[in-house]
Scaffold this motif. Structure first.
Motif, PDB file in Angstrom:
ATOM      1  N   SER A 110     -63.740  -6.970 -22.100  1.00 23.19           N
ATOM      2  CA  SER A 110     -63.075  -6.337 -23.241  1.00 23.19           C
ATOM      3  C   SER A 110     -61.558  -6.369 -23.063  1.00 23.19           C
ATOM      4  N   ASN A 111     -61.110  -6.068 -21.861  1.00 27.86           N
ATOM      5  CA  ASN A 111     -59.679  -6.082 -21.569  1.00 27.86           C
ATOM      6  C   ASN A 111     -59.442  -7.040 -20.392  1.00 27.86           C
ATOM      7  N   MET A 112     -59.308  -8.334 -20.722  1.00 24.90           N
ATOM      8  CA  MET A 112     -59.230  -9.360 -19.672  1.00 24.90           C
ATOM      9  C   MET A 112     -57.788  -9.649 -19.314  1.00 24.90           C
ATOM     10  N   ARG A 113     -57.567  -9.751 -18.039  1.00 23.37           N
ATOM     11  CA  ARG A 113     -56.267 -10.183 -17.503  1.00 23.37           C
ATOM     12  C   ARG A 113     -56.506 -11.341 -16.542  1.00 23.37           C
ATOM     13  N   ILE A 114     -55.763 -12.404 -16.749  1.00 26.76           N
ATOM     14  CA  ILE A 114     -55.844 -13.574 -15.886  1.00 26.76           C
ATOM     15  C   ILE A 114     -54.529 -13.683 -15.137  1.00 26.76           C
ATOM     16  N   TYR A 115     -54.619 -13.711 -13.800  1.00 21.78           N
ATOM     17  CA  TYR A 115     -53.435 -13.829 -12.938  1.00 21.78           C
ATOM     18  C   TYR A 115     -53.345 -15.266 -12.407  1.00 21.78           C
ATOM     19  N   TRP A 116     -52.118 -15.728 -12.312  1.00 19.16           N
ATOM     20  CA  TRP A 116     -51.860 -17.041 -11.720  1.00 19.16           C
ATOM     21  C   TRP A 116     -51.019 -16.863 -10.463  1.00 19.16           C
ATOM     22  N   LEU A 117     -51.556 -17.413  -9.351  1.00 23.70           N
ATOM     23  CA  LEU A 117     -50.890 -17.328  -8.057  1.00 23.70           C
ATOM     24  C   LEU A 117     -50.624 -18.743  -7.539  1.00 23.70           C
ATOM     25  N   ARG A 118     -49.656 -18.840  -6.643  1.00 24.31           N
ATOM     26  CA  ARG A 118     -49.309 -20.142  -6.046  1.00 24.31           C
ATOM     27  C   ARG A 118     -49.226 -20.003  -4.542  1.00 24.31           C
ATOM     28  N   GLN A 119     -49.848 -20.958  -3.860  1.00 20.38           N
ATOM     29  CA  GLN A 119     -49.778 -21.045  -2.403  1.00 20.38           C
ATOM     30  C   GLN A 119     -49.035 -22.330  -2.072  1.00 20.38           C
ATOM     31  N   ARG A 120     -47.850 -22.205  -1.505  1.00 19.12           N
ATOM     32  CA  ARG A 120     -46.978 -23.362  -1.317  1.00 19.12           C
ATOM     33  C   ARG A 120     -47.413 -24.277  -0.183  1.00 19.12           C
ATOM     34  N   GLN A 121     -48.147 -23.794   0.779  1.00 21.38           N
ATOM     35  CA  GLN A 121     -48.575 -24.622   1.901  1.00 21.38           C
ATOM     36  C   GLN A 121     -50.076 -24.511   2.079  1.00 21.38           C
ATOM     37  N   ALA A 122     -50.607 -25.318   2.975  1.00 19.23           N
ATOM     38  CA  ALA A 122     -52.050 -25.301   3.203  1.00 19.23           C
ATOM     39  C   ALA A 122     -52.505 -23.924   3.680  1.00 19.23           C
ATOM     40  N   PRO A 123     -53.704 -23.504   3.263  1.00 20.98           N
ATOM     41  CA  PRO A 123     -54.174 -22.171   3.660  1.00 20.98           C
ATOM     42  C   PRO A 123     -54.209 -22.003   5.175  1.00 20.98           C
ATOM     43  N   SER A 124     -53.623 -20.908   5.642  1.00 22.32           N
ATOM     44  CA  SER A 124     -53.612 -20.585   7.071  1.00 22.32           C
ATOM     45  C   SER A 124     -53.308 -19.091   7.196  1.00 22.32           C
ATOM     46  N   HIS A 136     -48.849 -17.517   2.422  1.00 24.84           N
ATOM     47  CA  HIS A 136     -48.730 -16.374   1.523  1.00 24.84           C
ATOM     48  C   HIS A 136     -48.817 -16.874   0.089  1.00 24.84           C
ATOM     49  N   HIS A 137     -49.157 -15.982  -0.817  1.00 22.69           N
ATOM     50  CA  HIS A 137     -49.354 -16.302  -2.214  1.00 22.69           C
ATOM     51  C   HIS A 137     -48.248 -15.679  -3.033  1.00 22.69           C
ATOM     52  N   GLU A 138     -47.823 -16.411  -3.990  1.00 24.25           N
ATOM     53  CA  GLU A 138     -46.734 -15.971  -4.856  1.00 24.25           C
ATOM     54  C   GLU A 138     -47.283 -15.709  -6.253  1.00 24.25           C
ATOM     55  N   PHE A 139     -47.036 -14.508  -6.790  1.00 23.49           N
ATOM     56  CA  PHE A 139     -47.480 -14.167  -8.133  1.00 23.49           C
ATOM     57  C   PHE A 139     -46.526 -14.822  -9.132  1.00 23.49           C
ATOM     58  N   LEU A 140     -47.094 -15.623 -10.048  1.00 28.90           N
ATOM     59  CA  LEU A 140     -46.282 -16.332 -11.034  1.00 28.90           C
ATOM     60  C   LEU A 140     -46.268 -15.608 -12.377  1.00 28.90           C
ATOM     61  N   PRO A 161     -40.232 -31.145  -6.562  1.00 28.14           N
ATOM     62  CA  PRO A 161     -41.096 -31.296  -5.385  1.00 28.14           C
ATOM     63  C   PRO A 161     -41.436 -29.960  -4.727  1.00 28.14           C
ATOM     64  N   GLU A 162     -40.537 -28.953  -4.796  1.00 20.86           N
ATOM     65  CA  GLU A 162     -40.836 -27.647  -4.198  1.00 20.86           C
ATOM     66  C   GLU A 162     -41.888 -26.878  -4.983  1.00 20.86           C
ATOM     67  N   ASP A 163     -42.245 -27.327  -6.180  1.00 24.00           N
ATOM     68  CA  ASP A 163     -43.318 -26.683  -6.943  1.00 24.00           C
ATOM     69  C   ASP A 163     -44.697 -27.131  -6.489  1.00 24.00           C
ATOM     70  N   SER A 164     -44.758 -28.073  -5.565  1.00 26.55           N
ATOM     71  CA  SER A 164     -46.054 -28.538  -5.069  1.00 26.55           C
ATOM     72  C   SER A 164     -46.761 -27.408  -4.336  1.00 26.55           C
ATOM     73  N   GLY A 165     -48.071 -27.380  -4.470  1.00 28.95           N
ATOM     74  CA  GLY A 165     -48.868 -26.339  -3.816  1.00 28.95           C
ATOM     75  C   GLY A 165     -50.225 -26.219  -4.490  1.00 28.95           C
ATOM     76  N   ILE A 166     -50.947 -25.149  -4.140  1.00 31.96           N
ATOM     77  CA  ILE A 166     -52.262 -24.869  -4.712  1.00 31.96           C
ATOM     78  C   ILE A 166     -52.119 -23.671  -5.641  1.00 31.96           C
ATOM     79  N   TYR A 167     -52.570 -23.812  -6.868  1.00 36.54           N
ATOM     80  CA  TYR A 167     -52.458 -22.772  -7.891  1.00 36.54           C
ATOM     81  C   TYR A 167     -53.847 -22.178  -8.142  1.00 36.54           C
TER      82      TYR A 167
END
Length: 243
Positions: free
Chosen positions: A48-62, A66-70, A108-114
């Protein structure tokens, strides 16, 4: 949303696995520098009240990642950007059950996993992520080509044309045959005339107009002066015609 909550979400997000509730497409995307990247997140549930968050991880998971809230999309507020992000580069909108993230003028610095994510009660649900790679040249982009050295031109002599069919035409063959026949006829005429002339001379010599020596005509005026046959034959030898 306060930073403490985002630190908690980042810690939980590092150990959670992707869910089939949120399906992200594509799984991998490569975009050229200064172009736009489009990422999609489809929700398989209705809230009913949906929120979708988008996060970015700039490097491979380890453990150090850390994740950045966009940004997030809210059904009442629309797009809400995170702190320290370039708002003019990020846009989030909804298309039915799909939530689209547009990144303009990527670097190029925008590369990462979203990741896209929803906050439930009490768990977090997020997609499996989309890996973005920003490159200067795409594989399909034409690369600067090197100048190729011109190949040496080889001059080839023309091949002789072989003549097909008969070498001589029927007219030429006819003329040749006619020429040979004319030669044969002419030769026959010459031989015939020669034989007739020889026979005529022989008949003249053998006529009984005087006594001859060995078939040689001797005038009668010479019989009285030359009684010796050997002397007469020697005298007339230049005029003797032997048969």
């Amino acid at each position: 949303m306060r930073p403490r909550l985002w630190l908690l979400l980042a810690a939980q997000l590092a150990v959670l696995r992707g869910s089939s509730v949120l399906q992200q497409t594509p799984a991998y995307i490569k975009v050229q520098t200064n172009k736009m990247a489009t990422l999609s997140c489809e929700a398989k549930i209705s809230l009913s009240n949906m929120r979708i968050y988008w996060l970015r991880q700039r490097q491979a998971p380890s453990s150090d990642s850390h994740h950045e809230f966009l940004a997030l999309w809210d059904s009442t507020k629309g797009t809400v950007h995170g702190e320290e992000v370039e708002q003019e580069k990020i846009a989030v909108f909804r298309d039915a059950s799909r939530f689209i993230l547009n990144l303009t003028s990527v670097k190029p610095e925008d590369s990462g996993i979203y990741f896209c994510m929803i906050i439930g009660s009490p768990e977090l649900t997020f997609g499996k992520g989309t890996q973005l790679s920003v490159v200067d040249f795409l594989p399909t982009t034409a690369q600067p080509t090197k100048k190729s050295t011109p190949k040496k031109r080889v001059c080839r002599l023309p091949r002789p044309v072989t003549q097909k069919g008969p070498l001589c035409s029927p007219i030429t063959l006819g003329l040749l045959v006619a020429g040979v026949l004319v030669l044969l006829v002419s030769l026959g005429v010459v031989i015939h005339l020669y034989c007739r002339r020889r026979r005529a001379r022989l008949r003249f010599i053998k006529q009984p107009q005087g006594e001859g020596i060995s078939g040689i005509l001797v005038p009668r005026c010479l019989h009285g002066n030359y009684s010796n046959t050997a002397t007469l034959q020697k005298l007339l030898s230049p005029w003797i015609l032997k048969t």
